[in-house]
Design an enzyme around this catalytic site. Structure first.
Site, PDB file in Angstrom:
ATOM      1  N   GLY A   1     -35.735  14.482  -9.463  1.00  0.00           N
ATOM      2  CA  GLY A   1     -34.507  14.687  -9.266  1.00  0.00           C
ATOM      3  C   GLY A   1     -33.751  13.258  -7.615  1.00  0.00           C
ATOM      4  O   GLY A   1     -32.456  13.541  -7.634  1.00  0.00           O
TER       5      GLY A   1
ATOM      6  N   TYR B   1     -27.358  29.058 -13.444  1.00  0.00           N
ATOM      7  CA  TYR B   1     -26.987  28.604 -12.902  1.00  0.00           C
ATOM      8  C   TYR B   1     -27.617  29.459 -11.941  1.00  0.00           C
ATOM      9  O   TYR B   1     -28.616  29.319 -10.608  1.00  0.00           O
ATOM     10  CB  TYR B   1     -25.814  27.783 -12.862  1.00  0.00           C
ATOM     11  CG  TYR B   1     -26.220  26.890 -11.636  1.00  0.00           C
ATOM     12  CD1 TYR B   1     -26.547  25.660 -11.207  1.00  0.00           C
ATOM     13  CD2 TYR B   1     -24.962  27.000  -9.970  1.00  0.00           C
ATOM     14  CE1 TYR B   1     -27.084  24.458 -10.165  1.00  0.00           C
ATOM     15  CE2 TYR B   1     -25.517  25.670  -9.277  1.00  0.00           C
ATOM     16  CZ  TYR B   1     -26.442  24.996  -9.415  1.00  0.00           C
ATOM     17  OH  TYR B   1     -26.225  24.113  -8.294  1.00  0.00           O
TER      18      TYR B   1
HETATM   19  P1  NAP Z   1     -26.368  14.667 -10.013  1.00  0.00           P
HETATM   20  O1  NAP Z   1     -26.279  14.058  -9.365  1.00  0.00           O
HETATM   21  O2  NAP Z   1     -26.036  15.783 -11.272  1.00  0.00           O
HETATM   22  O3  NAP Z   1     -28.299  14.902  -9.894  1.00  0.00           O
HETATM   23  C1  NAP Z   1     -29.090  15.022 -10.397  1.00  0.00           C
HETATM   24  C2  NAP Z   1     -30.248  14.797 -10.741  1.00  0.00           C
HETATM   25  O4  NAP Z   1     -31.598  15.536 -11.102  1.00  0.00           O
HETATM   26  C3  NAP Z   1     -30.701  13.098 -11.637  1.00  0.00           C
HETATM   27  O5  NAP Z   1     -31.286  12.210 -10.735  1.00  0.00           O
HETATM   28  C4  NAP Z   1     -31.704  13.946 -12.560  1.00  0.00           C
HETATM   29  O6  NAP Z   1     -32.648  12.946 -13.409  1.00  0.00           O
HETATM   30  C5  NAP Z   1     -31.840  14.974 -12.044  1.00  0.00           C
HETATM   31  N1  NAP Z   1     -32.981  15.986 -13.009  1.00  0.00           N
HETATM   32  C6  NAP Z   1     -31.707  17.023 -14.246  1.00  0.00           C
HETATM   33  N2  NAP Z   1     -32.978  16.926 -14.973  1.00  0.00           N
HETATM   34  C7  NAP Z   1     -34.023  16.332 -15.057  1.00  0.00           C
HETATM   35  C8  NAP Z   1     -35.156  17.131 -15.931  1.00  0.00           C
HETATM   36  N3  NAP Z   1     -34.923  17.547 -16.764  1.00  0.00           N
HETATM   37  N4  NAP Z   1     -36.712  16.463 -14.758  1.00  0.00           N
HETATM   38  C9  NAP Z   1     -35.994  15.584 -13.898  1.00  0.00           C
HETATM   39  N5  NAP Z   1     -35.501  15.051 -13.066  1.00  0.00           N
HETATM   40  C10 NAP Z   1     -34.296  16.163 -14.129  1.00  0.00           C
HETATM   41  O7  NAP Z   1     -26.524  16.371  -8.819  1.00  0.00           O
HETATM   42  P2  NAP Z   1     -26.927  17.089  -7.228  1.00  0.00           P
HETATM   43  O8  NAP Z   1     -25.618  17.091  -7.124  1.00  0.00           O
HETATM   44  O9  NAP Z   1     -27.569  15.301  -6.700  1.00  0.00           O
HETATM   45  O10 NAP Z   1     -27.708  18.464  -7.802  1.00  0.00           O
HETATM   46  C11 NAP Z   1     -29.398  17.970  -6.756  1.00  0.00           C
HETATM   47  C12 NAP Z   1     -29.865  19.776  -6.670  1.00  0.00           C
HETATM   48  O11 NAP Z   1     -29.187  20.143  -5.652  1.00  0.00           O
HETATM   49  C13 NAP Z   1     -29.609  20.380  -8.255  1.00  0.00           C
HETATM   50  O12 NAP Z   1     -30.558  20.691  -7.984  1.00  0.00           O
HETATM   51  C14 NAP Z   1     -28.272  20.987  -7.477  1.00  0.00           C
HETATM   52  O13 NAP Z   1     -28.603  21.731  -8.535  1.00  0.00           O
HETATM   53  C15 NAP Z   1     -28.797  21.040  -6.495  1.00  0.00           C
HETATM   54  N6  NAP Z   1     -26.870  21.828  -5.657  1.00  0.00           N
HETATM   55  C16 NAP Z   1     -25.852  20.549  -5.737  1.00  0.00           C
HETATM   56  C17 NAP Z   1     -24.833  21.324  -5.228  1.00  0.00           C
HETATM   57  C18 NAP Z   1     -23.746  19.964  -5.406  1.00  0.00           C
HETATM   58  O14 NAP Z   1     -22.276  20.550  -4.953  1.00  0.00           O
HETATM   59  N7  NAP Z   1     -24.141  19.231  -5.750  1.00  0.00           N
HETATM   60  C19 NAP Z   1     -24.413  22.441  -4.680  1.00  0.00           C
HETATM   61  C20 NAP Z   1     -25.469  23.495  -4.480  1.00  0.00           C
HETATM   62  C21 NAP Z   1     -27.026  23.156  -5.493  1.00  0.00           C
HETATM   63  P3  NAP Z   1     -32.190  11.427 -13.857  1.00  0.00           P
HETATM   64  O15 NAP Z   1     -30.336  11.509 -13.631  1.00  0.00           O
HETATM   65  O16 NAP Z   1     -33.250  10.228 -13.937  1.00  0.00           O
HETATM   66  O17 NAP Z   1     -32.330  11.958 -15.116  1.00  0.00           O
END
Ligand code: NAP
Length: 245
Positions: free
Chosen positions: A19, A153
């Site tokens: 990701g 989630y």
């Molecule tokens: P984001 O901007 O939506 O990015 C998500 C990434 O995951 C994208 O690169 C997407 O790839 C990839 N992805 C989703 N489904 C996938 C799959 N089936 N196979 C491969 N790649 C996949 O989210 P983010 O906020 O950066 O989150 C990253 C991580 O941090 C996640 O696990 C999220 O739960 C965790 N997190 C985020 C927050 C927050 O506040 N943002 C807080 C706590 C935890 P593509 O775009 O290439 O499809």
């Protein structure tokens, strides 16, 4: 043991980040590369962003849907001799439990939790052989404390914690460490969809009084991935500005 340099280097190490096409994953890949690692940028649909980042970091980009066992296995094989695995890919499908569809449940569990099982299973044997490796799985403060409208989630992110602690117990004697980073609220596409009031409430409950930048999560991952954390395994590092206290 950690080197005497200010920060332990990741030079000569191969790091795979899932990701990594955007958001927190992108910052993690950039941080690991800055620490000297050769980085593989894992992505699902963000091809242009992933290729651009890989070129910027002098690494490679590999497409794989990590919710698929076959794709996850291929990703690990194509990446090569992985020293650092960061399971960051994730998504949300929020809704109250009473109205949650089977599809919203399964998509979140498959993408956030089963993916971690698939990649860790595939990377374990080669890491065991060389008696070295570091795995960092990205959970969430929601996996520790729960959240309204996020039963799917929260279950996936809590599952990551139990999974990683068990893995740390299984692999410790082979010098493989497994840890969790649990971010609070980070400004990315994932949280862009939240209503303004929800964001304001989150900030109000965060002692540091703001949301995190993706780079602040990446710093914790770099630390746990490196030899600076050589005696840390099975740990859950909350990077949440104090939200979960
Ligand atoms: P984001 O901007 O939506 O990015 C998500 C990434 O995951 C994208 O690169 C997407 O790839 C990839 N992805 C989703 N489904 C996938 C799959 N089936 N196979 C491969 N790649 C996949 O989210 P983010 O906020 O950066 O989150 C990253 C991580 O941090 C996640 O696990 C999220 O739960 C965790 N997190 C985020 C927050 C927050 O506040 N943002 C807080 C706590 C935890 P593509 O775009 O290439 O499809």
């Amino acid at each position: 043991m950690a080197s005497s340099a200010q920060f332990a280097t990741l030079e000569g190490k191969l790091a795979l980040v899932t990701g990594a096409s955007r958001g927190i994953g992108r910052a993690i890949a950039t941080g690991l590369a800055a620490a000297g690692a050769d980085v593989v940028v894992g992505y699902r649909s963000g091809k242009d962003e992933a290729l651009e980042l890989a070129a910027e970091l002098g690494g490679r980009a590999i497409q794989a849907d990590v919710s698929s066992a076959d794709d996850a296995k291929r990703l690990i094989e194509e990446a090569g001799d992985v020293d650092v695995l960061v399971n960051n890919a994730g998504l949300t499908r929020d809704g109250l439990l009473a109205r949650m569809s089977d599809d919203d449940w399964r998509t979140v569990i498959d993408t956030n939790l089963s993916s971690v099982f698939f990649t860790c299973r595939a990377v374990t044997r080669p890491m065991m052989k060389k008696r070295s490796g570091s795995i960092v799985n990205i959970s969430s403060v929601v996996g520790v404390h729960g959240n309204w409208g996020q039963t799917n989630y929260a279950a996936s992110k809590a599952g990551i914690i139990g999974f990683t602690k068990s893995l740390a117990r299984e692999l410790g004697s082979r010098n493989i460490r497994a840890n969790v980073v649990a971010p609070g609220y980070v400004k990315t596409q994932l949280t862009d969809v939240l209503p303004e009031e929800a964001t304001a409430a989150m900030i109000q409950n965060t002692p540091l009084g703001r949301v995190a930048e993706p780079e602040e999560i990446a710093g914790a991952v770099r630390f746990l991935a490196s030899n600076d954390a050589s005696f840390i395994t099975g740990e859950v590092l909350l990077v949440d500005g104090g939200l979960g206290m």
